[in-house]
Each structure stands twice: as C-alpha cells, then as structure tokens.
Motif scaffolding. Structure first.
Motif, short mmCIF file in Angstrom:
data_model
loop_
_atom_site.label_atom_id
_atom_site.label_comp_id
_atom_site.label_asym_id
_atom_site.label_seq_id
_atom_site.Cartn_x
_atom_site.Cartn_y
_atom_site.Cartn_z
N LEU A 177 24.15 75.81 58.43
CA LEU A 177 22.90 76.31 59.02
C LEU A 177 22.28 75.21 59.87
O LEU A 177 22.06 74.09 59.39
CB LEU A 177 21.93 76.72 57.91
N ILE A 178 22.01 75.52 61.12
CA ILE A 178 21.27 74.59 62.00
C ILE A 178 19.78 74.75 61.72
O ILE A 178 19.26 75.86 61.68
CB ILE A 178 21.56 74.88 63.49
N THR A 179 19.09 73.62 61.54
CA THR A 179 17.67 73.65 61.19
C THR A 179 16.84 72.87 62.21
O THR A 179 17.38 72.07 62.98
CB THR A 179 17.45 73.03 59.79
N ALA A 180 15.55 73.12 62.19
CA ALA A 180 14.62 72.42 63.09
C ALA A 180 14.32 71.05 62.50
O ALA A 180 13.22 70.77 62.03
CB ALA A 180 13.35 73.23 63.28
N GLY A 181 15.32 70.19 62.54
CA GLY A 181 15.23 68.88 61.92
C GLY A 181 15.59 68.95 60.45
O GLY A 181 15.55 70.02 59.83
N ALA A 182 15.93 67.80 59.87
CA ALA A 182 16.29 67.78 58.46
C ALA A 182 15.09 68.11 57.57
O ALA A 182 15.26 68.66 56.47
CB ALA A 182 16.86 66.41 58.09
N THR A 183 13.88 67.79 58.01
CA THR A 183 12.69 68.08 57.20
C THR A 183 12.56 69.57 56.96
O THR A 183 12.24 70.01 55.85
CB THR A 183 11.43 67.52 57.87
N GLN A 184 12.80 70.38 57.98
CA GLN A 184 12.77 71.83 57.77
C GLN A 184 13.90 72.27 56.85
O GLN A 184 13.73 73.17 56.02
CB GLN A 184 12.89 72.57 59.10
#
Length: 389
Positions: free
Chosen positions: A101-108
C-alpha cells in the motif's frame, strides 16, 4: 449559566481525543532557530539539492497525463518496483495486489496500521525514546500506549519489554534503524524478540523502517527477513527519507494479505490515494537510483560531522544508522536538555533536539540530537560554533 460554568461545559462537551498534545518540539526549535538566525540541525530533513536525475524526470513528466487519481493502493508500476527492490534487498517476494500500500508518508502509514488494529482498551508497546507520532495514533484509536524505556545505550531491554506485555497487548511498535538515537538492532536482538513473541501470538508488530537504506557500521536487518515474524508484521517505510524528498510525503506499507486487506479499508477513507505526480516520478527514478550510494553519502556526512566535533566538549554517542547524531553535554552544562537546547540556539547559534522529549517520563540524560543531512558547508559552520563552547 455563568461564564466559568459555560467554559467548563464547552470544554467537556467538545474535548478532543488529544487534549494533552502540545506543539511539536520540532516546530518549537525550528521557530526559535529562525528567530535567532541559528544553524538548524534540529528537524530531520536535508538542505541539499535532490538528485539531478530525479529533477529531470520530474520536469519531463510534469505535462504528461498523470495528474488524476491513481488506484487506491498505489500506482501499479511503483508497487512493482518496490516489490522488486524488496526481493533484491531482503529476498522476500511481495504480492503487489494484496500485500502493499502506498501511503501519504510513513506517518500516515503508521496511523493507518495502528487505527486498523488497535481497539478501545487495547495496549500498544512503544519503546522510548520514541518518534512522537506513535502515541497520538494509539490514543486516537482508543488504545493505551505503554511506554517501555530502552537501555541507557539505547539498545532494547527485553526484560522490560516482556514484563510490559499483558493480555491486553495488541501491538508493539519497533523503530529500526532508530530515530532519535541512530542505533540498529542486531541478529541477537531479533532472536530474543522472536522467543518472547512466540508466547504471545495475539501481538502484532509495527516495524517502522523508514531509515532502512541509511546504515553504516552494520547492515540493516529488516522484518522482511524474519520468517518467524513476517506473518504478523506491518512494515512502514518512506521515500522521503531514502530519496531525501521529505516534502513529497510518499511512503508505503508491506504486510501479509490478511492484515493489508483490513488496512486498505481505513486508508481509502483517510486519503484514498496518494499524490499522483510524486508516485510517477519516483517510479521512474527507481530505475536509476542505487540505494547503496544513499547509505555511502550519509556515512560520509556522519564521518565528517563526527570528525569536526570530536575534539569538542560534546561526547559522541554511537550512530549505526539514520541521519542523526546524538551527543552528551555533561562536560558543558548541568541544565536540563530542553533548556540547554534553547541556550544553544540563543547563545551559540545551533539548533538541536533534546532527547528527553522522546520519553513519556521526560528522562533526561543530557543528550541532544543533531541532524547531519545537511550540506558540508552547513556542517562545518555548525561544528565551528560547537567547538567554541
């Protein structure tokens, strides 16, 4: 209703899930650095240009038809290349359709993982000093953060970890390579963890590996390489760190299908899909970038910074990975680390981050964190100031 009574009424009626969270220490120190014109080695982002090849790719594709939504799980070509890199680096075959899954940065990604699986009353173990997004994510999920201190040398204390586990423990968050300390787990560390968790099959692992390609004295051991743990582990990583484009906010999660299936449900209603342009640019850039060169570049910067201040009154702590150097200032001051960090900005013109803020109980061992992801000129200028203290 009297005014004071109304204030209390409104407070309790509209109290947020994070009433005790204050302004981030990173914002505080950066703002103070700006006010005093200090060299900012506090926040963890590079101040040097991106790779020219990435810039050329970005300029070339900006007018292409790439600006609409990508598929919810991520751009297929980018997922495939991450899978190829994971196989090359760690020997793990990952299914792009069901395990990524591609996320809006690792924090998300971290927030998504925690809020998918941590429920009301569940406990999540967090190893201190710890990155500041873990606890708020647990609190928003309705869980209870259980903070467990590392050893004084920032290696894992497995006696404390095992003692902290209860029937309510749902997750353990492990950051390796470790921010803020720069330490890396050893083979023996992983074997000990495996022995402990074998007794507790209900516990999930969230492995924050955003600095996986920035290691020096020993190779990074990924959860991707641990057969005994991989089926219960969610791995978060970040192109912002690996490719020094932190502002692009593109990260990714890798997890077995039974875990990823559930996380995608949360992800789709949190951001649905991630910035399309960045995904296209990174996908093409992965054809030419060499992650081993990223590690070599940061090792050179670490060595430069260490050599520049080795004769100062700051004591260098071990730095196995990441782009952070922790130092002890016992020979300089008895002030607490927050006050000393502010004094360092105001009186000496260099910004850092005090390590106590990464602890639940504000453990203060007179340690500061400097970011060396800076130009050589910046590091030299900062070192000249530090050497005069």
């Amino acid at each position: 209703m009297k005014k004071l009574e109304r204030v209390y009424f409104l407070y309790f009626c509209f109290m947020s899930k994070l009433p005790n969270i204050t302004t981030s220490i990173f914002s505080v120190m950066s703002q103070l650095a700006n006010q005093h014109g200090a060299i900012n080695l506090s926040q963890g982002f590079p101040n040097f240009p991106e790779d020219e090849r990435l810039l050329q790719i970005s300029e070339r594709i900006i007018r292409d038809n790439i600006h609409q939504y990508t598929p919810m799980a991520g751009l297929p070509s980018l997922l495939k290349k991450i899978a190829n890199q994971t196989l090359k680096q760690y020997g793990r075959e990952v299914n792009t359709a069901t395990e990524m899954l591609i996320t809006a940065g690792a924090t998300q990604g971290v927030f998504t993982a925690i809020n998918t699986f941590v429920n009301q009353g569940d406990e999540a173990l967090i190893l201190d000093p710890s990155y500041d997004s873990y606890e708020p994510s647990v609190l928003v999920a309705g869980g209870k953060p259980v903070r467990v201190s590392l050893n004084d040398d920032y290696t894992p204390n497995f006696n404390r970890i095992e003692s902290a586990i209860s029937v309510k423990t749902k997750m353990i968050v492990i950051n390796n390579p470790h921010n803020p300390t720069g330490r890396i787990w050893t083979e023996q560390d992983f074997e000990t963890l495996e022995t402990i968790l074998e007794k507790h099959p209900q516990i999930l692992i969230l492995g924050d590996e955003v600095y996986e390609y920035i290691t020096f004295s020993q190779p990074h051991i990924s959860f991707n390489m641990r057969p005994k743990l991989v089926e219960r582990t969610i791995i978060a990583s970040s192109f912002g760190k690996s490719l020094h484009v932190t502002g692009w906010k593109v990260g990714y999660l890798i997890a077995p299908e039974h875990l990823m299936f559930e996380m995608k449900k949360v992800h789709q209603f949190l951001v649905f899909s991630v910035n399309s342009f960045s995904q296209h640019a990174i996908s093409e850039y992965l054809d030419v970038v060499d992650f081993s060169e990223v590690s070599k570049m940061y090792q050179r910067k670490r060595d430069l910074f260490q050599n520049l201040i080795e004769n100062s009154r700051f004591k260098l702590m071990p730095c196995d990975g990441t782009y952070f150097q922790v130092v002890n200032y016992n020979q300089i001051s008895n002030k607490n680390d927050v006050d000393f960090a502010k004094e360092l900005i105001v009186n000496h013109g260099v910004a850092s981050i005090p390590i106590s803020v990464f602890y639940n109980d504000n453990t203060d061992r007179h340690m500061l964190r400097f970011c060396f992801a800076k130009t050589d000129e910046t590091l030299i200028a900062a070192a000249n100031k530090l050497n005069q203290i």
